[in-house]
Motif scaffolding. Structure first.
Motif, short mmCIF file in Angstrom:
data_model
loop_
_atom_site.label_atom_id
_atom_site.label_comp_id
_atom_site.label_asym_id
_atom_site.label_seq_id
_atom_site.Cartn_x
_atom_site.Cartn_y
_atom_site.Cartn_z
N ILE A 17 32.20 76.62 -5.05
CA ILE A 17 31.47 75.45 -4.58
C ILE A 17 30.13 75.35 -5.31
CG2 ILE A 17 30.40 74.29 -2.59
CD1 ILE A 17 32.34 75.69 -0.79
N SER A 18 29.79 74.15 -5.72
CA SER A 18 28.45 73.88 -6.27
C SER A 18 27.72 72.96 -5.31
CB SER A 18 28.55 73.21 -7.64
OG SER A 18 29.07 74.10 -8.60
N PHE A 19 26.53 73.39 -4.88
CA PHE A 19 25.64 72.56 -4.09
C PHE A 19 24.64 71.94 -5.07
CE2 PHE A 19 27.16 75.84 -1.22
CZ PHE A 19 27.46 75.12 -0.06
N ILE A 20 24.57 70.62 -5.10
CA ILE A 20 23.79 69.93 -6.13
C ILE A 20 22.82 68.94 -5.50
CG2 ILE A 20 23.95 68.42 -8.16
CD1 ILE A 20 26.83 69.45 -8.55
N CYS A 21 21.63 68.85 -6.05
CA CYS A 21 20.69 67.83 -5.61
C CYS A 21 19.81 67.40 -6.77
CB CYS A 21 19.83 68.32 -4.44
SG CYS A 21 18.50 69.45 -4.93
N TYR A 22 19.19 66.25 -6.59
CA TYR A 22 18.15 65.78 -7.50
C TYR A 22 16.83 65.91 -6.74
CZ TYR A 22 14.99 62.60 -9.95
OH TYR A 22 13.92 62.06 -10.60
N LEU A 23 15.88 66.63 -7.33
CA LEU A 23 14.59 66.87 -6.68
C LEU A 23 13.48 66.28 -7.55
CD1 LEU A 23 12.91 68.19 -4.45
CD2 LEU A 23 12.99 70.33 -5.74
N GLU A 24 12.81 65.27 -6.99
CA GLU A 24 11.75 64.59 -7.75
C GLU A 24 10.56 65.50 -8.00
OE1 GLU A 24 10.33 60.91 -9.52
OE2 GLU A 24 12.27 61.32 -8.60
N ASP A 25 10.17 66.28 -6.97
CA ASP A 25 9.02 67.16 -7.12
C ASP A 25 9.06 68.23 -6.03
OD1 ASP A 25 6.69 68.22 -8.16
OD2 ASP A 25 5.65 66.28 -8.22
N MET A 26 8.24 69.24 -6.16
CA MET A 26 8.23 70.36 -5.23
C MET A 26 7.64 69.94 -3.88
SD MET A 26 9.14 73.40 -4.91
CE MET A 26 8.85 75.11 -4.54
N SER A 27 8.18 70.51 -2.80
CA SER A 27 7.65 70.27 -1.46
C SER A 27 8.10 71.40 -0.54
CB SER A 27 8.16 68.93 -0.90
OG SER A 27 9.56 68.99 -0.68
N ILE A 68 23.75 76.87 -6.56
CA ILE A 68 22.89 75.76 -6.16
C ILE A 68 22.26 75.21 -7.44
CG2 ILE A 68 20.93 75.02 -4.76
CD1 ILE A 68 21.42 77.52 -3.00
N ILE A 69 22.57 73.97 -7.76
CA ILE A 69 22.08 73.34 -8.98
C ILE A 69 21.07 72.27 -8.61
CG2 ILE A 69 22.72 72.00 -11.02
CD1 ILE A 69 25.49 73.27 -10.86
N ILE A 70 19.85 72.39 -9.14
CA ILE A 70 18.78 71.46 -8.83
C ILE A 70 18.36 70.75 -10.11
CG2 ILE A 70 16.46 71.18 -7.91
CD1 ILE A 70 16.90 73.80 -6.36
N ALA A 71 18.66 69.46 -10.19
CA ALA A 71 18.22 68.66 -11.33
C ALA A 71 16.86 68.07 -11.01
CB ALA A 71 19.23 67.55 -11.62
N THR A 72 15.96 68.11 -11.98
CA THR A 72 14.60 67.64 -11.74
C THR A 72 14.02 67.07 -13.03
OG1 THR A 72 12.45 68.30 -10.79
CG2 THR A 72 13.47 69.84 -12.34
N PRO A 73 13.10 66.11 -12.95
CA PRO A 73 12.45 65.60 -14.17
C PRO A 73 11.75 66.72 -14.92
CG PRO A 73 12.00 64.16 -12.30
CD PRO A 73 12.65 65.38 -11.74
#
Length: 308
Positions: free
Chosen positions: A25-35, A58-63
């Motif tokens: 399983i891959s858990f994926i999100c797009y994260l604009e900035d840290m919080s 856990i895959i986190i895509a971010t700018p």
């Protein structure tokens, strides 16, 4: 005997004895900035992954501009950070998906901390062996089905309805809305002041000029002029909307309503809370005008739909 008892009672890590060991399983999100919310969210996803007892990531895509600030998330086990050019959430989810080699994909909201009981829901979905998309406070689907419907597109906003409408038409949706979850639709007009966000929202939902006029009369709308400009730009852009016999918002919502009427959520272990779908008054009025399915079932779903 102990393992059997734990399975019956819903306690203990019984999942690996039921699901084949090669399932990943891959858990994926797009994260604009840290919080702080993002840290809590990712840690909750890690707990869910451990509870499942399957191989996960856990895959986190971010700018690219935010990559350095979210680097502390790398300290959490199984996290991979993927920098992307620009600030398009649809692109982030697409690139995150490309980094995955898992059989199942879970797209989660980095502003939400999930209870560990979500592991039971995910487990039940895997056992169902279906290509229908699971839509709750997260979205889950087999990676094969995602490829078959065309995957995420590089939209700044509106990418959820753009994708989910294709799932609704191709395979269907298993809906389990929870308190606090909003539908992927008209109530989520981007607050982002960029015209590109409004343009892509209109594209993702395949909104007509009449639909845009409806948006301009809703609360918290970005203004008639900005919506008008965004509509014209959406029609001039090379990226065209996926078109069905009704707009993508209605396609998704009708599939959700049908799933709720059929009580698909009762097949999900861990779905102990009653489903709750929040709609604004303007959305209900719109659906009454535009959706035959809604008019057929809204009385049946009276205890599930909360109007505000």
């Amino acid at each position: 005997m102990k393992d059997a008892l734990e399975a019956l009672l819903g306690t203990g890590n019984y999942l690996d004895s039921i699901i084949p060991a090669d399932i990943t399983i891959s858990f994926i999100c797009y994260l604009e900035d840290m919080s702080r919310e993002a840290i809590r969210s990712v840690k909750s996803i890690q707990e869910i992954g451990e509870e499942l007892g399957l191989r996960y990531e856990i895959i986190i895509a971010t700018p690219e501009a935010s990559a350095a600030r979210i680097r502390p998330l790398n300290k959490i086990e199984c996290v991979t950070i993927v920098p992307i050019e620009g600030r398009a959430s649809g692109k982030g989810k697409r690139v995150g998906t490309q980094k995955s080699r898992s059989k199942y994909l879970v797209f989660f909201d980095p502003a939400t901390a999930y209870p560990v009981s979500v592991a039971d829901i995910i487990h039940s979905y895997i056992i169902m062996d279906t290509k229908k998309m699971l839509l709750s406070s997260f979205a889950m689907m087999p990676s094969e089905a995602l490829r078959e419907v065309g995957g995420w597109r590089d939209l700044v906003s509106g990418e959820d309805s753009d994708l989910f409408s294709r799932f609704a038409v191709a395979y269907g949706i298993i809906a389990y809305p929870l308190v606090g979850m909003r539908p992927y639709g008209l109530s989520l007009v981007p607050r982002d002041r960029r015209i590109a966000a409004l343009r892509d929202f209109i594209t993702g939902l395949n909104l007509s000029a009449s639909d845009v006029r409806t948006l301009s009369r809703m609360r918290h709308n970005p203004g008639r002029f900005r919506l008008g400009v965004a509509y014209l730009l959406s029609r001039m852009r090379l990226v065209k909307p996926y078109r069905f016999d009704r707009n993508n918002y209605i396609v998704v919502m009708e599939s959700v309503f049908e799933s709720l009427v059929l009580r698909d959520y009762e097949k999900l272990r861990g779905a102990v809370l009653p489903p709750r779908l929040v709609l604004r008054n303007e959305e209900v009025s719109y659906l009454k005008k535009k959706s035959k399915v809604f008019n057929d079932v809204h009385e049946t779903l009276e205890k599930i739909i909360e109007v505000e």
